[in-house]
Motif scaffolding. Structure first.
Motif, PDB file in Angstrom:
ATOM      1  N   GLN A 198      -6.299  -1.237 -14.968  1.00  0.00           N
ATOM      2  CA  GLN A 198      -7.239  -2.093 -14.254  1.00  0.00           C
ATOM      3  C   GLN A 198      -6.708  -2.370 -12.851  1.00  0.00           C
ATOM      4  N   TRP A 199      -5.381  -2.606 -12.776  1.00  0.00           N
ATOM      5  CA  TRP A 199      -4.771  -2.906 -11.482  1.00  0.00           C
ATOM      6  C   TRP A 199      -4.885  -1.690 -10.559  1.00  0.00           C
ATOM      7  N   VAL A 200      -4.579  -0.510 -11.107  1.00  0.00           N
ATOM      8  CA  VAL A 200      -4.644   0.696 -10.275  1.00  0.00           C
ATOM      9  C   VAL A 200      -6.059   0.906  -9.755  1.00  0.00           C
ATOM     10  N   LEU A 201      -7.025   0.760 -10.650  1.00  0.00           N
ATOM     11  CA  LEU A 201      -8.408   1.024 -10.256  1.00  0.00           C
ATOM     12  C   LEU A 201      -8.907   0.003  -9.248  1.00  0.00           C
ATOM     13  N   ALA A 202      -8.537  -1.254  -9.447  1.00  0.00           N
ATOM     14  CA  ALA A 202      -9.139  -2.303  -8.630  1.00  0.00           C
ATOM     15  C   ALA A 202      -8.369  -2.562  -7.352  1.00  0.00           C
ATOM     16  N   LYS A 203      -7.027  -2.417  -7.403  1.00  0.00           N
ATOM     17  CA  LYS A 203      -6.245  -2.934  -6.296  1.00  0.00           C
ATOM     18  C   LYS A 203      -5.596  -1.866  -5.405  1.00  0.00           C
ATOM     19  N   THR A 204      -5.329  -0.687  -5.945  1.00  0.00           N
ATOM     20  CA  THR A 204      -4.561   0.254  -5.132  1.00  0.00           C
ATOM     21  C   THR A 204      -5.474   1.102  -4.261  1.00  0.00           C
ATOM     22  N   ARG A 205      -4.829   1.767  -3.314  1.00  0.00           N
ATOM     23  CA  ARG A 205      -5.556   2.654  -2.417  1.00  0.00           C
ATOM     24  C   ARG A 205      -6.166   3.815  -3.216  1.00  0.00           C
ATOM     25  N   PHE A 206      -5.358   4.336  -4.169  1.00  0.00           N
ATOM     26  CA  PHE A 206      -5.852   5.449  -4.972  1.00  0.00           C
ATOM     27  C   PHE A 206      -7.097   5.046  -5.763  1.00  0.00           C
ATOM     28  N   GLY A 207      -7.047   3.823  -6.297  1.00  0.00           N
ATOM     29  CA  GLY A 207      -8.196   3.336  -7.057  1.00  0.00           C
ATOM     30  C   GLY A 207      -9.451   3.302  -6.213  1.00  0.00           C
ATOM     31  N   SER A 208      -9.331   2.792  -5.002  1.00  0.00           N
ATOM     32  CA  SER A 208     -10.524   2.740  -4.148  1.00  0.00           C
ATOM     33  C   SER A 208     -11.007   4.135  -3.793  1.00  0.00           C
ATOM     34  N   GLN A 209     -10.036   5.029  -3.554  1.00  0.00           N
ATOM     35  CA  GLN A 209     -10.437   6.415  -3.248  1.00  0.00           C
ATOM     36  C   GLN A 209     -11.210   7.026  -4.410  1.00  0.00           C
ATOM     37  N   LEU A 210     -10.721   6.761  -5.628  1.00  0.00           N
ATOM     38  CA  LEU A 210     -11.384   7.316  -6.795  1.00  0.00           C
ATOM     39  C   LEU A 210     -12.793   6.751  -6.923  1.00  0.00           C
ATOM     40  N   ASP A 243     -18.602   7.488  -6.549  1.00  0.00           N
ATOM     41  CA  ASP A 243     -19.900   6.988  -6.081  1.00  0.00           C
ATOM     42  C   ASP A 243     -20.652   8.052  -5.307  1.00  0.00           C
ATOM     43  N   ASP A 244     -19.983   8.689  -4.387  1.00  0.00           N
ATOM     44  CA  ASP A 244     -20.658   9.695  -3.574  1.00  0.00           C
ATOM     45  C   ASP A 244     -19.628  10.681  -3.055  1.00  0.00           C
ATOM     46  N   ARG A 245     -19.620  11.840  -3.677  1.00  0.00           N
ATOM     47  CA  ARG A 245     -18.608  12.837  -3.344  1.00  0.00           C
ATOM     48  C   ARG A 245     -18.642  13.239  -1.880  1.00  0.00           C
ATOM     49  N   ARG A 246     -19.856  13.471  -1.399  1.00  0.00           N
ATOM     50  CA  ARG A 246     -19.956  14.046  -0.051  1.00  0.00           C
ATOM     51  C   ARG A 246     -19.490  13.065   1.003  1.00  0.00           C
ATOM     52  N   VAL A 247     -19.960  11.834   0.854  1.00  0.00           N
ATOM     53  CA  VAL A 247     -19.560  10.842   1.850  1.00  0.00           C
ATOM     54  C   VAL A 247     -18.060  10.620   1.791  1.00  0.00           C
ATOM     55  N   ARG A 255     -15.768  12.686   0.909  1.00  0.00           N
ATOM     56  CA  ARG A 255     -15.083  13.804   1.536  1.00  0.00           C
ATOM     57  C   ARG A 255     -15.193  13.697   3.055  1.00  0.00           C
ATOM     58  N   GLY A 256     -16.361  13.257   3.488  1.00  0.00           N
ATOM     59  CA  GLY A 256     -16.566  13.098   4.927  1.00  0.00           C
ATOM     60  C   GLY A 256     -15.619  12.071   5.520  1.00  0.00           C
ATOM     61  N   LEU A 257     -15.241  11.084   4.704  1.00  0.00           N
ATOM     62  CA  LEU A 257     -14.330  10.061   5.200  1.00  0.00           C
ATOM     63  C   LEU A 257     -12.879  10.503   5.143  1.00  0.00           C
ATOM     64  N   GLY A 258     -12.666  11.725   4.693  1.00  0.00           N
ATOM     65  CA  GLY A 258     -11.297  12.228   4.665  1.00  0.00           C
ATOM     66  C   GLY A 258     -10.560  11.956   3.371  1.00  0.00           C
ATOM     67  N   ILE A 259     -11.283  11.564   2.332  1.00  0.00           N
ATOM     68  CA  ILE A 259     -10.627  11.368   1.036  1.00  0.00           C
ATOM     69  C   ILE A 259     -10.486  12.727   0.357  1.00  0.00           C
ATOM     70  N   PRO A 260      -9.288  13.075  -0.070  1.00  0.00           N
ATOM     71  CA  PRO A 260      -9.113  14.386  -0.722  1.00  0.00           C
ATOM     72  C   PRO A 260      -9.723  14.374  -2.125  1.00  0.00           C
ATOM     73  N   VAL A 261     -11.040  14.550  -2.197  1.00  0.00           N
ATOM     74  CA  VAL A 261     -11.769  14.344  -3.450  1.00  0.00           C
ATOM     75  C   VAL A 261     -11.242  15.234  -4.562  1.00  0.00           C
ATOM     76  N   VAL A 262     -11.019  16.507  -4.231  1.00  0.00           N
ATOM     77  CA  VAL A 262     -10.587  17.447  -5.264  1.00  0.00           C
ATOM     78  C   VAL A 262      -9.268  16.995  -5.878  1.00  0.00           C
ATOM     79  N   LYS A 263      -8.341  16.575  -4.981  1.00  0.00           N
ATOM     80  CA  LYS A 263      -7.035  16.134  -5.446  1.00  0.00           C
ATOM     81  C   LYS A 263      -7.181  14.870  -6.296  1.00  0.00           C
ATOM     82  N   VAL A 264      -7.997  13.947  -5.822  1.00  0.00           N
ATOM     83  CA  VAL A 264      -8.173  12.690  -6.561  1.00  0.00           C
ATOM     84  C   VAL A 264      -8.699  12.973  -7.961  1.00  0.00           C
ATOM     85  N   PHE A 265      -9.675  13.851  -8.051  1.00  0.00           N
ATOM     86  CA  PHE A 265     -10.240  14.164  -9.367  1.00  0.00           C
ATOM     87  C   PHE A 265      -9.195  14.825 -10.263  1.00  0.00           C
TER      88      PHE A 265
END
Lengths: 343, 284
Positions: B154-166, B171-175, B177-187
Motif C-alpha cells: 500500500q505504501w509503495v503504491l500510494a507514496k513512492t515515485r514508482f507507485g505514482s508512475q505505475l 490510467d493512460d499508457r500513452r499520456v 509515455r508522453g510524460l517520460g514514464i518508462p511504461v514498459v519497464k514499469v509494467f
C-alpha cells in the motif's frame, strides 16, 4: 428504455438486394454437402473406427454448442461443461429409472440441460467479460461439487453405474463395434446442425451478430440484447446437454469427468483450432483435435495436457487469424464456399 | 470459535499475498491472467526443493522463493506476456490457460504428481494460548508476514515515485509515455514483483493449502474471486475480499463440512450478480 422499442429484425427490409444477398449467403454450397456426405460415408469406409468417430461426433456437437454462444453472441465461457454434464447425468439417471429408449432420453436430457442453461443465463447478462468468465466457471464448479456430494443419486466419484440403454426406437441395438452409436450420434449432430444453421441465418441469428459486434449500436436500432442472449444461451445449453446425453448413451457410463474443467477447455481449444463463427469450426476442429490427441498421447501418454497448453499458447501468440490464414491458404476457395468471412 | 476465526484470517492474508500481483495485472491493467497460480506454484516448489534437497533453512527459503518466481515472471513478461496486453480477452484467456496446462504437465514431469510437504522449523510449530484462544504459531507468523507485505504494498503504491508512475501508466499508457514514464519497464517490474509475491505466498502456503501440480487450476478461481469481488480501484478491496473469503471458507469447512465449497461459489455468484464491478469498488 431502449430495449422497449419495437423490434426491427435486420432482414425485414423488403428491398430485393439485401434479401437476395442474405438468401445467397444462406444457400447450401457444395463443400458443405461434400462434408456431410463424407461424414456419413465413413460409416461404410472406416467400419472399425466407429468408436473414435462417435467420440468425434459428440465432441463436434459440444463444440458447435459453444460456438453458438462464443462465435455468435461473443460470450466467453469457461464452464460450458456444466450443461454437457447435466445432460450426461440426466440421460444416465433417466435410463436407470425406467426410460431406456435413447431418443426419448436424449430429448428429455436436452430439455433438462436447457432449463439449467435458461436459469444460468440470467447471471451472464451483467458485468464484463471477466465476470462472465467467473460466473460460467462458478456454475460448472457448483455442478461438479453437487454431482460429487449427492453420491446417493449420482454415484459420486465412482461414477453412475448400471446405466442400461435399450435399442433405438426399440429396433436398433447398440453394438460393440460402435456402428449404431456412430450413426446415432452423427444423425443427431447433423439434425441439430441443420437447426443451428437455420437459426443463425434467421433474423434472430443476424441480430445476435449485430449484438456481438457492437452492443450499444445494436440496441439503439432496437435489438433487445437480454432476451436474445437468454435465448441463445438456452439453446446452446440444450445442444451441450444432448452431446452429454449422447456420450452417456453410447458409453453406458457417466462419471464426474463429464463436468471437468478440462472438458470446457477442450471445447475452447477445438474452436480455436477450427475457428468460430461459422458453425463448421467445431466439427472440423473436433476432427483435428481428436487426431492430434491420438498421436500426441501415443507419444507421451501422461503429458498430453502439456501439448494441449503448448498448442494454445502458440496459436494465440502467432495469432489465430494469421496462423489459420497461413494453414488455410490452399483451402481458401473451399472455405469461402463454406461461408467463412475473412476479416 | 475465535481460533477458527483466526485461522480464517491467516488463510485470508495468505490469499491476499498470493493474489496481490493479480490485483495489479488483472485489476488495474485489465489483463486476464489465469496463469497467476503457476508462479505461486513455482515459489512453493522452489521452497520444497531448497529445503528437502539442499537443507536451506525455511526463513532463507522465503526470499529465495520470491526471487525465483519474480525472475520467472520477469522472463515470462518480457518474452510472452507483453505481446498479450493489447489482445482481446478471449485471446488472453486461451493463452493463459495454455500456460497453466504447460505448467501443470511440466511440474508433474519434473517433480511427480504427489503432494509435497515441507518441514517447518521447530520454533514455528505448536500453538500458544491466549486466554481461551489457541493460536497456531505458524498461522501467527503468516499473519505478521502477510500483514507487513500488505502495508508495504500500500505504501509503495500510494507514496513512492514508482507507485505514482505505475498508477499513471495504468490510467493512460500513452499520456504516461508522453510524460517520460518508462511504461514498459514499469509494467515489467510490476509483473515480476507480483509474480514474486505469488511465489512467496506459494512458499508460505505449501504447509497450509498443500502443493501438487494441479495447484494453479485449483486456486485459479480463488484468486479471481479476490480480485473481482474486491473490485479494482485499490488494494484495500482485494485485501478485504481475501479476508472475507478466507474466513468464510475456513468457517464453512469447520462448521458445515457437508456443504463443502458451495458457500464460496454461491457467495461469489451472489456478489457478481448484485455488484458486477466488485463489492468494495465505487459504482460505475
Amino acid at each position: 428504455m431502449l430495449n422497449k422499442l419495437p423490434e426491427q429484425p435486420a432482414s425485414t427490409t423488403e428491398a430485393l438486394s439485401p434479401a437476395a444477398f442474405l438468401q445467397a449467403k444462406a444457400a447450401w454450397r457444395w463443400p458443405e454437402i461434400l462434408f456431410w456426405i463424407s461424414a456419413f460415408g465413413l460409416i461404410l469406409l472406416l467400419p472399425n473406427r466407429h468408436l473414435l468417430l462417435n467420440e468425434i461426433a459428440i465432441l463436434g456437437l459440444f463444440a458447435l454448442s459453444l460456438d453458438l454462444i462464443l462465435g455468435y453472441a461473443g460470450i466467453v465461457s469457461l464452464g460450458h461443461a456444466a450443461f454437457f454434464g447435466v445432460g450426461a447425468y440426466a440421460a444416465g439417471l433417466l435410463s436407470k429409472h425406467g426410460i431406456s429408449e435413447p431418443v426419448t432420453g436424449l430429448v428429455l436430457s436436452g430439455a433438462i440441460a436447457g432449463l439449467t442453461g435458461f436459469l444460468a443465463s440470467f447471471m451472464i447478462l451483467r458485468g464484463s467479460d471477466l465476470t462472465r468468465l467467473m460466473v460460467t466457471l462458478g456454475v460448472a464448479l457448483i455442478l461438479h461439487e453437487l454431482a460429487n456430494r449427492l453420491d446417493w443419486i449420482t454415484g459420486g466419484a465412482d461414477g453412475l453405474l448400471g446405466v442400461t440403454i435399450g435399442p433405438i426406437f426399440g429396433r436398433f441395438d447398440f453394438d460393440f463395434a460402435g456402428t449404431t452409436a456412430y450413426v446415432y450420434s452423427l444423425t443427431t449432430t447433423f439434425l441439430l446442425f441443420l437447426l443451428a444453421r437455420h437459426v443463425v441465418q434467421s433474423p434472430f441469428g443476424l441480430s445476435l451478430k449485430a449484438l456481438k459486434d457492437n452492443r450499444l449500436r445494436a440496441s439503439t436500432i432496437g435489438i433487445a440484447p437480454n432476451r436474445r442472449l437468454i435465448a441463445i444461451y438456452t439453446l446452446a445449453a440444450v445442444y451441450a446437454g444432448m452431446a452429454g446425453a449422447l456420450l452417456t448413451q453410447t458409453t453406458q457410463f457417466v462419471s464426474l469427468e463429464v463436468l471437468d474443467f478440462a472438458r470446457s477447455a477442450d471445447a475452447l481449444l477445438v474452436l480455436v483450432i477450427g475457428g468460430s463463427g461459422y458453425l463448421y469450426g467445431g466439427l472440423i476442429g473436433a476432427v483435428a483435435f481428436k487426431l492430434m490427441k491420438d498421436v500426441l498421447s501415443a507419444m507421451t501418454p501422461a503429458y498430453w495436457i502439456f501439448w494441449m497448453g503448448f498448442i494454445l499458447v502458440i496459436l494465440v501468440l502467432i495469432g489465430r487469424d494469421r496462423l489459420m490464414a497461413m494453414l488455410a491458404k490452399p483451402f481458401v476457395p473451399l472455405l469461402r464456399l463454406l461461408g467463412v468471412r475473412r476479416p | 470459535m475465535l481460533t477458527i476465526l483466526f485461522d480464517g484470517i491467516a488463510y485470508g492474508m495468505l490469499l491476499f499475498v498470493l493474489a496481490a500481483g493479480l490485483a495489479v495485472t488483472l485489476g488495474l491493467m485489465n489483463f486476464v491472467n489465469l496463469a497467476h497460480g503457476a508462479f505461486a506454484m513455482a515459489g512453493g516448489y522452489a521452497t520444497v526443493v531448497l529445503m528437502n534437497r539442499f537443507g536451506v533453512p525455511f526463513l532463507a527459503c522465503l526470499p529465495l522463493a520470491f526471487l525465483f518466481s519474480a525472475a520467472l515472471g520477469f522472463i515470462a513478461e518480457r518474452t510472452l506476456y507483453r505481446h498479450m496486453y493489447e489482445r482481446s480477452h478471449l485471446d488472453q484467456v486461451l493463452f493463459s490457460i495454455g500456460l497453466v496446462f504447460m505448467a501443470i504437465a511440466a511440474t508433474d514431469y519434473l517433480m511427480g504428481s504427489q503432494q509435497q510437504n515441507i518441514r517447518l522449523p521447530a520454533w514455528l510449530q505448536g500453538r500458544i494460548a491466549m486466554g481461551d484462544v489457541t493460536i497456531g504459531l505458524y498461522r501467527l507468523f503468516i499473519v505478521v508476514v502477510c500483514g507487513l507485505m500488505a502495508l508495504g504494498l500500500q505504501w509503495v503504491l500510494a507514496k513512492t515515485r514508482f507507485g505514482s508512475q505505475l498508477r499513471a501508466a495504468v490510467d493512460d499508457r500513452r499520456v504516461a509515455r508522453g510524460l517520460g514514464i518508462p511504461v514498459v519497464k514499469v509494467f515489467a517490474i510490476t509483473f515480476a514483483f507480483g509474480s514474486g509475491l505469488a511465489g512467496l505466498g506459494g512458499a508460505l502456503g505449501a504447509e497450509i493449502v498443500g502443493l501438487d501440480p494441479t495447484f494453479p487450476l485449483k486456486f485459479m478461481l480463488y484468486f479471481l474471486i479476490v480480485v473481482t469481488v474486491g473490485g479494482t480501484s485499490s488494494l484495500t478491496g482485494p485485501l478485504l475480499a481475501a479476508l472475507l473469503l478466507g474466513v468464510a471458507d475456513v468457517m464453512g469447512k469447520y462448521l458445515v463440512p457437508q456443504l463443502g465449497a458451495f458457500i464460496i461459489y454461491a457467495m461469489m455468484l451472489a456478489v457478481l450478480m448484485i455488484r458486477p464491478q466488485g463489492l468494495f469498488a465505487r459504482g460505475r
